[in-house]
Motif scaffolding. Structure first.
Motif, short mmCIF file in Angstrom:
data_model
loop_
_atom_site.label_atom_id
_atom_site.label_comp_id
_atom_site.label_asym_id
_atom_site.label_seq_id
_atom_site.Cartn_x
_atom_site.Cartn_y
_atom_site.Cartn_z
N HIS A 123 1.04 -1.34 -0.39
CA HIS A 123 -0.05 -0.04 -0.05
C HIS A 123 1.09 1.97 0.19
N LYS A 124 1.20 2.11 -1.11
CA LYS A 124 1.95 2.26 -1.49
C LYS A 124 2.52 4.20 -1.06
N ARG A 125 0.61 4.54 -0.23
CA ARG A 125 -0.06 5.79 -0.68
C ARG A 125 0.16 5.80 1.51
N PHE A 154 10.74 -3.92 -11.96
CA PHE A 154 11.20 -4.89 -12.33
C PHE A 154 12.14 -4.48 -10.85
N ASN A 155 11.85 -4.90 -8.88
CA ASN A 155 13.18 -4.83 -8.51
C ASN A 155 15.01 -5.63 -8.46
N ALA A 156 15.18 -5.59 -8.28
CA ALA A 156 16.43 -6.57 -8.34
C ALA A 156 16.68 -7.07 -6.31
N LEU A 176 14.43 -11.37 -7.81
CA LEU A 176 13.94 -11.07 -8.45
C LEU A 176 12.23 -10.33 -8.15
N TYR A 177 11.91 -9.05 -8.38
CA TYR A 177 10.91 -8.26 -7.48
C TYR A 177 9.83 -8.13 -9.50
N GLY A 178 8.89 -8.61 -9.46
CA GLY A 178 7.90 -8.08 -9.95
C GLY A 178 6.78 -7.64 -10.01
N GLY A 213 11.37 -6.85 -1.60
CA GLY A 213 10.74 -5.89 -1.58
C GLY A 213 10.32 -5.48 0.31
N ASP A 214 10.31 -3.70 0.22
CA ASP A 214 9.53 -3.57 1.64
C ASP A 214 9.07 -2.68 1.79
N PRO A 215 7.39 -2.80 1.89
CA PRO A 215 6.99 -3.79 2.77
C PRO A 215 6.70 -5.23 2.80
N GLU A 216 6.86 -5.67 1.75
CA GLU A 216 6.22 -7.22 1.66
C GLU A 216 7.27 -8.01 1.97
N1 GLY Z 1 7.09 -2.28 -1.70
C1 GLY Z 1 7.86 -1.46 -2.91
C2 GLY Z 1 9.15 -1.89 -2.80
O1 GLY Z 1 10.40 -2.38 -2.71
O2 GLY Z 1 10.14 -1.79 -3.84
#
Ligand code: GLY
Ligand code: AMP
Length: 414
Positions: A211-213, A282-284, A266-268, A287-290
């Motif tokens: 939840h980004k907002r 994509f993130n390498a 690898l974060y989609g 994820g935070d907070p995932e």
């Molecule tokens: N939750 C988004 C990120 O880690 O970029």
């Protein structure tokens, strides 16, 4: 066994905690760590981008495995430096991390390998970019091409806003001179699919939703993430199979073919649009907070999973069936400016997991020390129960300068 975790946020706290559950009972170091991590690991005062010092520390302390949290460490080349010294490390090389660092790199790769994503064009010239936007429709998505700590994406709803943003990104020095990726605006539910990847070997983690907002009902400015949960009812098995085959596996294979094989997470960042699932970014890295809602469900030995990836072997991971839901406590004012040093009480009564994001110890008391401060993560058989538990626990934490969202997870109940 000795393990080093690089980073200092809630994500690294969750990584350290997962490692601490290993039957191998590793001795864990964190660089630099935080007040919560310090309960499980020995924190060493080295910053996440001090590559030489990290290498030196790993060598002198016979660290057998290093796990990288932040993108800044990857961009600083920490994986390349460790590998050059023959040290085992979990994370992508700087070249492979380009999939996150450069939006243009990611887009070109997706087009070349037919990975579903929004239509786009890249510009470095202001006039050309403006002409392209004027020809297109609104809203339009403008992405600064480079690492911008989540602040480089603007969804412009008016031509004036689009023009001002392009000025910022291409003419002013605010973001640093660069390029802009202009994208088609997509709609649909967003979700995060993180995979352990070792070359062409791909092992999915449970999907999560961030939840980004900053405020309830997705209002307010974008943040690093104000909450997350796992067990997404709107992602079917077919959706998952599609995303794995057409997106995650395809990209892992593409990176191998391109000569920059990916190792690590690898974060989609995906969206379920009316035209099917498409890639937003994509993130390498984790994820935070995932990560804080996903790793609590890891049943396998985290040391084994991370080691397999670091050794380019098939990663295998088993997950519990429970739902997890986490709510972030952030400093009032975040993501803008905020004050620090407020005393936090009541954490000992929290029954859920409590990950520290930005805390410190001052005169023997726990105090706020960042924008996002703490993350309460509850696990339960159902998402409803997890939400209730997280809410109950968050109410136990007393601090005059914190706020949180009250609607985390509600999208699952629509
Ligand atoms: N939750 C988004 C990120 O880690 O970029
Ligand atoms: P990014 O940094 O690329 O993840 O973008 C940040 C946020 O902007 C995403 O989480 C989306 O909510 C939104 N966004 C990015 N690209 C698009 C797009 N093409 N269409 C709609 N929303 C987008």
């Amino acid at each position: 066994m000795k393990v080093l975790v690089i980073g200092s946020g809630g994500r690294e706290h969750a990584i350290v905690e997962a490692l601490s559950r290993s039957p191998k009972a590793p001795k864990i170091y964190a660089a630099p760590g935080n007040a919560g991590i310090a309960q499980l690991a020995e924190c060493v005062a080295i910053k996440d981008t001090e590559v030489e010092k990290l290498v030196e520390f790993a060598k002198t302390n016979n660290i057998e495995l290093t796990v990288v949290g932040p993108e800044a460490s990857l961009a600083a080349g920490v994986v390349d430096a460790f590998r050059a010294e023959g040290l085992k490390i979990f994370g992508p090389t700087k070249a492979a991390a380009e999939i996150e660092a450069s939006k243009d790199f990611a887009k070109r790769l997706m087009v070349k390998y037919d990975v579903p994503t929004a239509a786009y064009a890249t510009f470095s010239d202001f006039e050309e970019a403006l002409a392209y936007v004027r020809k297109g429709t609104l809203p339009t998505v403008l992405k600064y091409d480079g690492l911008a700590a989540g602040k480089g994406v603007v969804i412009a709803t008016t031509m004036e806003e689009a023009e001002a943003t392009l000025r910022d990104m291409l003419l002013d020095t605010k973001f640093g001179a660069g390029r802009v990726v202009i994208e088609e605006f997509l709609t649909g539910e967003e979700f995060s699919l993180m995979c352990f990847v070792a070359g062409n070997k791909v092992c999915p983690m449970p999907v999560a939703q961030d939840h980004k907002r900053a405020y309830d009902n997705d209002e307010g400015p974008n943040t690093g993430g104000m909450g997350a949960y796992t067990q997404l009812p709107f992602i079917t098995e077919e959706d998952h199979a599609y995303a794995m085959e057409k997106i995650m596996q395809r990209v892992a294979d593409a990176m191998v073919k391109e000569g920059t094989p990916f190792t690590g997470v690898l974060y989609g960042g995906l969206m379920k649009t009316p035209q099917g699932i498409k890639v937003i970014e994509f993130n390498a890295r984790f994820g935070d907070p995932e990560t804080e809602v996903v790793l609590p469900r890891l049943k396998s030995d985290a040391v084994d999973v991370f080691t397999a990836v670091a050794c380019n072997e098939e990663p295998r991971a088993e997950w519990s069936d429970e739902a997890t839901l986490g709510i972030v406590l952030a400093s009032k004012g975040y993501p803008g400016s905020y004050d620090k040093g407020f005393v936090i009480r009541g954490t000992e009564r929290v029954e859920s997991k409590l990950y520290h994001m930005g805390t410190a110890m001052k005169d023997g008391e726990l105090v706020t020390a960042g924008g996002r401060v703490m993350f309460v993560v509850a696990s339960a058989p159902t998402l409803r129960e997890a939400q209730a538990k997280a809410r109950e626990d968050i109410a136990k934490i007393e601090c005059e300068n914190l706020f949180h969202r009250t609607d985390i997870g509600n999208k699952a109940f629509k």
